[in-house]
Design a protein around this motif. Structure first.
Motif, PDB file in Angstrom:
ATOM      1  N   THR A  11      19.828  17.186  44.626  1.00 36.47           N
ATOM      2  CA  THR A  11      20.321  16.483  45.827  1.00 36.47           C
ATOM      3  C   THR A  11      19.612  16.925  47.100  1.00 36.47           C
ATOM      4  O   THR A  11      19.840  16.358  48.167  1.00 36.47           O
ATOM      5  CB  THR A  11      21.835  16.712  46.012  1.00 36.47           C
ATOM      6  OG1 THR A  11      22.072  18.132  46.091  1.00 36.47           O
ATOM      7  CG2 THR A  11      22.648  16.130  44.875  1.00 36.47           C
ATOM      8  N   SER A  12      18.785  17.957  47.013  1.00 36.77           N
ATOM      9  CA  SER A  12      18.200  18.523  48.237  1.00 36.77           C
ATOM     10  C   SER A  12      16.957  19.348  47.903  1.00 36.77           C
ATOM     11  O   SER A  12      16.744  19.723  46.745  1.00 36.77           O
ATOM     12  CB  SER A  12      19.275  19.412  48.884  1.00 36.77           C
ATOM     13  OG  SER A  12      18.718  20.225  49.891  1.00 36.77           O
ATOM     14  N   ARG A  34      26.194  18.553  42.833  1.00 35.59           N
ATOM     15  CA  ARG A  34      27.618  18.265  43.091  1.00 35.59           C
ATOM     16  C   ARG A  34      27.807  17.049  43.981  1.00 35.59           C
ATOM     17  O   ARG A  34      28.817  16.371  43.895  1.00 35.59           O
ATOM     18  CB  ARG A  34      28.281  19.485  43.743  1.00 35.59           C
ATOM     19  CG  ARG A  34      28.420  20.692  42.821  1.00 35.59           C
ATOM     20  CD  ARG A  34      28.721  21.935  43.606  1.00 35.59           C
ATOM     21  NE  ARG A  34      27.668  22.205  44.584  1.00 35.59           N
ATOM     22  CZ  ARG A  34      27.681  23.193  45.470  1.00 35.59           C
ATOM     23  NH1 ARG A  34      28.714  24.009  45.532  1.00 35.59           N
ATOM     24  NH2 ARG A  34      26.675  23.360  46.315  1.00 35.59           N
ATOM     25  N   ARG A  35      26.844  16.762  44.862  1.00 35.65           N
ATOM     26  CA  ARG A  35      27.041  15.669  45.831  1.00 35.65           C
ATOM     27  C   ARG A  35      26.623  14.328  45.230  1.00 35.65           C
ATOM     28  O   ARG A  35      25.454  13.940  45.270  1.00 35.65           O
ATOM     29  CB  ARG A  35      26.267  15.987  47.118  1.00 35.65           C
ATOM     30  CG  ARG A  35      26.947  17.091  47.941  1.00 35.65           C
ATOM     31  CD  ARG A  35      26.097  17.585  49.072  1.00 35.65           C
ATOM     32  NE  ARG A  35      24.989  18.423  48.617  1.00 35.65           N
ATOM     33  CZ  ARG A  35      24.124  19.035  49.439  1.00 35.65           C
ATOM     34  NH1 ARG A  35      24.255  18.889  50.744  1.00 35.65           N
ATOM     35  NH2 ARG A  35      23.151  19.778  48.939  1.00 35.65           N
ATOM     36  N   GLU A  36      27.652  13.644  44.703  1.00 29.62           N
ATOM     37  CA  GLU A  36      27.403  12.437  43.912  1.00 29.62           C
ATOM     38  C   GLU A  36      26.725  11.337  44.724  1.00 29.62           C
ATOM     39  O   GLU A  36      25.843  10.635  44.219  1.00 29.62           O
ATOM     40  CB  GLU A  36      28.749  11.944  43.347  1.00 29.62           C
ATOM     41  CG  GLU A  36      28.574  10.842  42.346  1.00 29.62           C
ATOM     42  CD  GLU A  36      29.860  10.523  41.586  1.00 29.62           C
ATOM     43  OE1 GLU A  36      30.901  11.178  41.828  1.00 29.62           O
ATOM     44  OE2 GLU A  36      29.805   9.602  40.750  1.00 29.62           O
ATOM     45  N   GLU A  37      27.155  11.205  45.999  1.00 28.59           N
ATOM     46  CA  GLU A  37      26.588  10.091  46.802  1.00 28.59           C
ATOM     47  C   GLU A  37      25.086  10.273  47.006  1.00 28.59           C
ATOM     48  O   GLU A  37      24.313   9.313  47.039  1.00 28.59           O
ATOM     49  CB  GLU A  37      27.351   9.890  48.124  1.00 28.59           C
ATOM     50  CG  GLU A  37      27.154  10.928  49.210  1.00 28.59           C
ATOM     51  CD  GLU A  37      27.720  12.326  48.890  1.00 28.59           C
ATOM     52  OE1 GLU A  37      27.384  13.248  49.626  1.00 28.59           O
ATOM     53  OE2 GLU A  37      28.492  12.508  47.920  1.00 28.59           O
ATOM     54  N   ARG A  38      24.645  11.531  47.105  1.00 30.59           N
ATOM     55  CA  ARG A  38      23.200  11.787  47.244  1.00 30.59           C
ATOM     56  C   ARG A  38      22.461  11.448  45.955  1.00 30.59           C
ATOM     57  O   ARG A  38      21.336  10.954  45.981  1.00 30.59           O
ATOM     58  CB  ARG A  38      22.937  13.255  47.597  1.00 30.59           C
ATOM     59  CG  ARG A  38      23.309  13.609  49.018  1.00 30.59           C
ATOM     60  CD  ARG A  38      22.630  14.921  49.386  1.00 30.59           C
ATOM     61  NE  ARG A  38      23.015  15.386  50.699  1.00 30.59           N
ATOM     62  CZ  ARG A  38      22.355  16.334  51.377  1.00 30.59           C
ATOM     63  NH1 ARG A  38      21.298  16.902  50.839  1.00 30.59           N
ATOM     64  NH2 ARG A  38      22.749  16.722  52.560  1.00 30.59           N
ATOM     65  N   PRO A  58      26.611  13.889  38.097  1.00 29.73           N
ATOM     66  CA  PRO A  58      27.318  14.714  39.082  1.00 29.73           C
ATOM     67  C   PRO A  58      27.972  15.893  38.369  1.00 29.73           C
ATOM     68  O   PRO A  58      28.738  15.690  37.421  1.00 29.73           O
ATOM     69  CB  PRO A  58      28.389  13.777  39.652  1.00 29.73           C
ATOM     70  CG  PRO A  58      28.102  12.433  39.099  1.00 29.73           C
ATOM     71  CD  PRO A  58      27.252  12.591  37.893  1.00 29.73           C
TER      72      PRO A  58
END
Ligand code: NDP
Ligand code: 8X3
Length: 256
Positions: A11-12, A34-38, A58
Motif C-alpha cells: 500500500t505504500s 491493511r489499508r484495503e482502499e489503497r 487485505p
C-alpha cells in the motif's frame, strides 16, 4: 513469461514501488496490506495501465489465522506463486532501550519478524509443491549495523537477516531461492510511521542529501528475481551514495 508475485506491504513505499515495477514487466500480482482502499486503488491503476491481473488481499500479517485463511482460499490459478516479497514492516519510535514503548516493541516484533514467518509458512508449501519459487526478504542496513536508539527495530532486522540464511538452507532441497535486499535510507512513509505521524520530524530524516526512493529498491528487487535460474543473489545492500553507514551521511547545509 508472466510470473505471479506476492507482495506484502504493497500500500505504500517500497512495496507499492515493487508492485508498479513488476506490473510494468507484465507479471500478475497479489498485493497485501491493511489499508484495503489503497489496495483497491492500486489494483485499478495497475490493471488499467499494464493490462495485468491484480488480486488485492487485505491482510494484517500479524494475524496468523487470517494469513493462513487468505493463502488457502486463493483461487487455483493464483496459487502458483513464483516470488514472495516479504516487505511489510515498520519502525516505531527512536529511543534508548530504557525509554522504549513496549507496545511499539510488540508491534515491530510481531510485524517484521512473526508476520514474515506467518506469510512465508503459508506460501512455502505451494512453492514446494511446484518445485520452484523465490522468497525475497526486505532487510535493512539496520540488520547489518545497530545504531543508537535503533535497538528493537535493529534487532528485528538482524533477525530477518538470520532468518533469510536459515530459510535459504532449509529450502535449498526444494528449488526455492531465498534472497535479502537491505536498503539504507529510503524516503517513504517509514519515518512518518516511526515518529507516530510527526511529519516534521520525519521530513528532517531526509534533509540535506538524496535518499533512495522506493523505485530504486524495486529496481534492485526486480533484478534479484530476474537473474538466471542457476544464480542467486544472497544479499544485496543498497545505499544512497550520500550514506556510507547507518548513521554516516554526507549532508549539504540546508537553509532553514
Ligand atoms: P512504508 O511505511 O511506506 O510501507 C510499509 C508497508 O508495510 C505498508 O504498505 C504497510 O501497509 C505495510 N504494513 C505495515 N504493517 C503491516 C501489517 N501488520 N500487515 C500488513 N502490512 C503491513 O515503509 P517502507 O516502504 O519504507 O517499508 C517497507 C519495508 O522496508 C519495511 O520492512 C522496512 O523495515 C524496510 N526498510 C525501509 C527503509 C527505509 O528507509 N524506508 C530502509 C530499509 C528497510 P498497511 O499500513 O496498509 O498495512
Ligand atoms: C530503515 C533504515 O536506518 O532508519 O531500515 O533503520 S534505518
Amino acid at each position: 513469461m508472466s510470473r505471479t508475485i506476492f507482495i506484502t506491504g504493497a500500500t505504500s513505499g517500497i512495496g507499492k514501488a515493487c508492485a508498479e515495477k513488476f506490473a510494468a514487466s507484465k507479471d500478475q500480482l497479489i498485493i497485501c496490506g491493511r489499508r484495503e482502499e489503497r489496495l483497491t486503488r492500486l489494483r485499478e491503476e495497475l490493471e488499467k495501465k499494464h493490462g495485468i491481473a491484480v488480486l488485492p488481499l487485505p491482510l494484517d500479517v500479524r494475524d496468523k489465522e487470517a494469513v493462513n485463511k487468505a493463502v488457502n482460499k486463493l483461487p487455483y490459478h493464483w496459487k502458483k506463486i513464483d516470488v514472495l516479497i516479504n516487505n511489510a514492516g515498520l519502525a516505531l519510535g527512536l529511543s534508548g532501550i530504557d525509554g522504549g514503548d513496549t507496545d511499539d516493541w510488540d508491534q515491530m516484533i510481531d510485524t517484521n519478524l512473526k508476520g514474515l514467518l506467518y506469510v512465508s509458512k503459508a506460501v512455502i508449501p505451494l512453492m514446494k509443491e511446484q518445485g520452484s519459487g523465490h522468497i525475497v526478504n526486505i532487510g535493512s542496513v539496520a540488520g547489518v549495523e545497530t545504531y543508537p536508539k535503533g535497538n528493537v527495530y535493529c534487532a528485528t532486522k538482524h533477525a530477518v537477516a538470520s532468518l533469510t540464511k536459515g530459510m535459504r538452507i532449509d529450502l535449498l532441497p526444494f528449488g526455492i531461492k531465498v534472497s535479502q535486499v537491505s536498503p539504507g535510507a529510503v524516503e517513504t512513509e517509514f519515518s512518518v510511521v516511526r515518529f507516530h505521524g510527526n511529519t516534521e520530524k520525519a521530513g528532517n530524516v531526509y534533509k540535506g542529501y538524496q535518499p533512495l526512493t522506493g523505485e530504486d529498491v524495486a529496481d534492485a528487487v526486480h533484478y534479484v528475481t530476474g537473474v538466471p535460474a542457476h544464480v542467486n543473489v544472497n544479499d544485496l545492500l543498497l545505499m544512497p551514495a550520500a550514506q556510507a553507514a547507518a548513521t554516516i551521511f554526507h549532508k549539504e547545509e540546508t537553509k532553514e
